[in-house]
Design an enzyme around this catalytic site. Structure first.
Site, PDB file in Angstrom:
ATOM      1  N   ASN A  26       0.857  -1.188   0.000  1.00 32.46           N
ATOM      2  CA  ASN A  26       0.000   0.000   0.000  1.00 32.46           C
ATOM      3  C   ASN A  26       0.896   1.242   0.000  1.00 32.46           C
ATOM      4  O   ASN A  26       1.696   1.431   0.920  1.00 32.46           O
ATOM      5  CB  ASN A  26      -0.898  -0.039   1.251  1.00 32.46           C
ATOM      6  N   ASP A  31      -0.104   4.507  -0.149  1.00 35.74           N
ATOM      7  CA  ASP A  31      -0.810   5.750   0.199  1.00 35.74           C
ATOM      8  C   ASP A  31       0.118   6.793   0.812  1.00 35.74           C
ATOM      9  O   ASP A  31       0.010   7.993   0.534  1.00 35.74           O
ATOM     10  CB  ASP A  31      -1.897   5.480   1.248  1.00 35.74           C
ATOM     11  N   ARG A  48       3.263  18.886   0.949  1.00 38.29           N
ATOM     12  CA  ARG A  48       3.921  20.063   0.390  1.00 38.29           C
ATOM     13  C   ARG A  48       3.372  20.483  -0.973  1.00 38.29           C
ATOM     14  O   ARG A  48       3.823  21.467  -1.532  1.00 38.29           O
ATOM     15  CB  ARG A  48       5.414  19.760   0.209  1.00 38.29           C
ATOM     16  N   HIS A  61      -5.671   3.604  -1.522  1.00 38.35           N
ATOM     17  CA  HIS A  61      -7.001   3.967  -1.028  1.00 38.35           C
ATOM     18  C   HIS A  61      -7.311   5.373  -1.519  1.00 38.35           C
ATOM     19  O   HIS A  61      -6.655   6.334  -1.115  1.00 38.35           O
ATOM     20  CB  HIS A  61      -6.983   3.910   0.512  1.00 38.35           C
ATOM     21  N   ARG A  65      -9.397   8.080  -0.987  1.00 39.32           N
ATOM     22  CA  ARG A  65     -10.357   8.511   0.030  1.00 39.32           C
ATOM     23  C   ARG A  65     -11.223   9.641  -0.500  1.00 39.32           C
ATOM     24  O   ARG A  65     -10.819  10.398  -1.380  1.00 39.32           O
ATOM     25  CB  ARG A  65      -9.613   8.973   1.295  1.00 39.32           C
ATOM     26  N   ARG A 109      -7.030  12.883   0.700  1.00 45.40           N
ATOM     27  CA  ARG A 109      -5.934  13.382   1.546  1.00 45.40           C
ATOM     28  C   ARG A 109      -4.564  12.883   1.090  1.00 45.40           C
ATOM     29  O   ARG A 109      -3.564  13.494   1.390  1.00 45.40           O
ATOM     30  CB  ARG A 109      -6.174  13.022   3.014  1.00 45.40           C
ATOM     31  N   HIS A 110      -4.529  11.747   0.394  1.00 45.97           N
ATOM     32  CA  HIS A 110      -3.225  11.293  -0.113  1.00 45.97           C
ATOM     33  C   HIS A 110      -3.311  10.924  -1.599  1.00 45.97           C
ATOM     34  O   HIS A 110      -2.905  11.703  -2.452  1.00 45.97           O
ATOM     35  CB  HIS A 110      -2.589  10.188   0.758  1.00 45.97           C
ATOM     36  N   GLU A 129      -8.764   0.490  -2.936  1.00 49.86           N
ATOM     37  CA  GLU A 129      -9.639   0.515  -1.760  1.00 49.86           C
ATOM     38  C   GLU A 129     -10.531   1.737  -1.886  1.00 49.86           C
ATOM     39  O   GLU A 129     -10.037   2.833  -2.184  1.00 49.86           O
ATOM     40  CB  GLU A 129      -8.814   0.640  -0.479  1.00 49.86           C
ATOM     41  N   THR A 175      -7.173   6.607  10.034  1.00 46.75           N
ATOM     42  CA  THR A 175      -7.040   5.511   9.085  1.00 46.75           C
ATOM     43  C   THR A 175      -8.319   4.680   9.190  1.00 46.75           C
ATOM     44  O   THR A 175      -9.178   4.988  10.004  1.00 46.75           O
ATOM     45  CB  THR A 175      -5.781   4.664   9.417  1.00 46.75           C
ATOM     46  N   THR A 176      -8.457   3.654   8.331  1.00 46.23           N
ATOM     47  CA  THR A 176      -9.709   2.875   8.332  1.00 46.23           C
ATOM     48  C   THR A 176      -9.851   2.164   9.681  1.00 46.23           C
ATOM     49  O   THR A 176      -9.084   1.265  10.005  1.00 46.23           O
ATOM     50  CB  THR A 176      -9.680   1.848   7.184  1.00 46.23           C
ATOM     51  N   GLU A 216     -11.151  -9.295   2.991  1.00 45.56           N
ATOM     52  CA  GLU A 216      -9.883  -8.923   3.623  1.00 45.56           C
ATOM     53  C   GLU A 216     -10.189  -8.748   5.104  1.00 45.56           C
ATOM     54  O   GLU A 216     -11.043  -7.929   5.485  1.00 45.56           O
ATOM     55  CB  GLU A 216      -9.319  -7.631   3.022  1.00 45.56           C
ATOM     56  N   HIS A 229      -3.883  -4.329   7.727  1.00 47.65           N
ATOM     57  CA  HIS A 229      -4.023  -3.198   8.633  1.00 47.65           C
ATOM     58  C   HIS A 229      -3.161  -3.356   9.877  1.00 47.65           C
ATOM     59  O   HIS A 229      -3.330  -4.304  10.647  1.00 47.65           O
ATOM     60  CB  HIS A 229      -5.461  -2.923   9.078  1.00 47.65           C
ATOM     61  N   GLY A 230      -2.214  -2.454  10.016  1.00 49.48           N
ATOM     62  CA  GLY A 230      -1.373  -2.420  11.213  1.00 49.48           C
ATOM     63  C   GLY A 230      -0.318  -3.519  11.271  1.00 49.48           C
ATOM     64  O   GLY A 230       0.322  -3.705  12.304  1.00 49.48           O
ATOM     65  N   GLY A 251       1.057  -1.282   4.381  1.00 50.68           N
ATOM     66  CA  GLY A 251       1.502   0.025   3.901  1.00 50.68           C
ATOM     67  C   GLY A 251       2.373   0.779   4.869  1.00 50.68           C
ATOM     68  O   GLY A 251       3.569   0.945   4.668  1.00 50.68           O
ATOM     69  N   HIS A 252       1.759   1.241   5.972  1.00 52.71           N
ATOM     70  CA  HIS A 252       2.418   2.201   6.854  1.00 52.71           C
ATOM     71  C   HIS A 252       3.781   1.713   7.334  1.00 52.71           C
ATOM     72  O   HIS A 252       4.770   2.456   7.303  1.00 52.71           O
ATOM     73  CB  HIS A 252       1.482   2.486   8.044  1.00 52.71           C
TER      74      HIS A 252
HETATM   75  N1  PXP Z   1      -6.025  -2.926   4.020  1.00 49.75           N
HETATM   76  C1  PXP Z   1      -6.991  -1.971   4.074  1.00 49.75           C
HETATM   77  C2  PXP Z   1      -8.365  -2.332   3.602  1.00 49.75           C
HETATM   78  C3  PXP Z   1      -6.703  -0.664   4.524  1.00 49.75           C
HETATM   79  O1  PXP Z   1      -7.679   0.259   4.562  1.00 49.75           O
HETATM   80  C4  PXP Z   1      -5.376  -0.357   4.881  1.00 49.75           C
HETATM   81  C5  PXP Z   1      -5.038   1.049   5.297  1.00 49.75           C
HETATM   82  O2  PXP Z   1      -5.262   1.904   4.221  1.00 49.75           O
HETATM   83  C6  PXP Z   1      -4.397  -1.370   4.789  1.00 49.75           C
HETATM   84  C7  PXP Z   1      -4.752  -2.649   4.385  1.00 49.75           C
HETATM   85  C8  PXP Z   1      -2.957  -1.110   5.130  1.00 49.75           C
HETATM   86  O3  PXP Z   1      -2.815  -0.804   6.475  1.00 49.75           O
HETATM   87  P1  PXP Z   1      -1.418  -0.309   7.014  1.00 49.75           P
HETATM   88  O4  PXP Z   1      -1.084   0.975   6.318  1.00 49.75           O
HETATM   89  O5  PXP Z   1      -1.657  -0.143   8.482  1.00 49.75           O
HETATM   90  O6  PXP Z   1      -0.412  -1.380   6.704  1.00 49.75           O
END
Ligand code: PXP
Length: 250
Positions: A13, A15, A24, A49, A51, A55-56, A76, A106-107, A157, A197-198, A219-220
């Site tokens: 991901n 984003d 910036r 994603h 949104r 925002r990104h 997404e 975040t989601t 997912e 996620h996370g 992603g993060h």
């Molecule tokens: N899957 C979904 C459906 C999400 O909404 C996100 C966050 O945008 C992720 C995965 C990735 O999460 P993370 O950035 O915490 O790894």
């Protein structure tokens, strides 16, 4: 024992590459370049994603990624008619339907598929008719998994946020078990099971070891890790620019 998924797929991901750019209003860092580097280093697909508040990721990013990504694009998006029109006109390979609240960082939770069956079914049908594979982002709850199958989604997912945010070992173990039960239930019902996620470089191992999940969207933690795996080279390059510029003095 032979694993069902010897190597699960990695969806990267990107984003937060766009988050840095939008902070910036610059043209860099390029999300296309990020996708290309991720793909060259093992990403099996690229996830973004789009949104509602943009925002990104921006609309133009999705258009460019659909054209140029060498793997697959997983978009997404919230379940709104304008996002549906966008997906149908841009045709990413996959769409993951997620809940969206404007003020959230975040989601925050999964989609309430059980409570929105008619709407979810309509979205699944429209996307499927366009040849787009639909995935539903759901919490690891049996009611949501069963509803996902009934709405005609081929993929779910599982939201791993509660596992990732668990404050102690017993809580994270309990959350891991919820994920395992939900994934097994979905698999038994013929659904492809993804998760995300996370997830980060420490908590990923136990989820992969369940051997119930096909694809991880992360992603993060990857973008955060890239700061340190790449910061040294970036500083050294700027230092070379200073030295070269000083050598070119008029
Ligand atoms: N899957 C979904 C459906 C999400 O909404 C996100 C966050 O945008 C992720 C995965 C990735 O999460 P993370 O950035 O915490 O790894």
């Amino acid at each position: 024992m032979t694993r069902q998924f010897p190597a699960p797929l990695l969806g990267v991901n990107i984003d937060h590459v766009a988050t840095i750019r939008q902070a910036r209003g610059t043209f860099y860092p390029s999300v296309l370049e990020a996708a290309s580097v991720a793909e060259a280093h093992g990403a099996d697909l690229i996830t973004v994603h789009l949104r509602e508040d943009r925002r990104h990721i921006q609309d133009r990013d999705v258009s460019a990624l659909v054209e140029q990504s060498r793997t697959r694009l997983n978009l997404e998006m919230a379940m709104t008619d304008s996002m549906l029109d966008f997906a149908l006109s841009h045709r990413p390979e996959d769409v993951c339907l997620v809940p969206e609240r404007r003020m959230e960082l975040t989601t925050e939770g999964g989609l309430d598929v059980a409570g929105r069956r008619a709407e979810v079914t309509r979205f699944c049908k429209a996307l499927d008719a366009a040849g787009i594979r639909v995935s539903l982002f759901v919490d690891p709850e049996p009611e949501q998994i069963e509803a996902a199958g009934e709405c005609g989604a081929p993929v779910i997912e599982i939201h791993t946020g509660a596992y990732a945010n668990a404050e102690d070992k017993s809580r994270s173990q309990a959350e891991l078990e919820r994920i395992a039960e939900a994934a097994a239930l979905a698999g038994a019902g013929g659904l492809v099971v993804n998760a995300g996620h996370g997830l980060h470089y420490e908590n990923i191992f136990d989820v992969v070891a369940l051997d119930l999940i096909r694809e991880f969207n992360i992603g993060h933690s990857i973008i955060a890790r890239a700061i340190f795996t790449g910061l040294g080279a970036a500083v050294a390059e700027m230092k070379r620019c200073l030295v070269a510029g000083a050598g070119n003095e008029a």
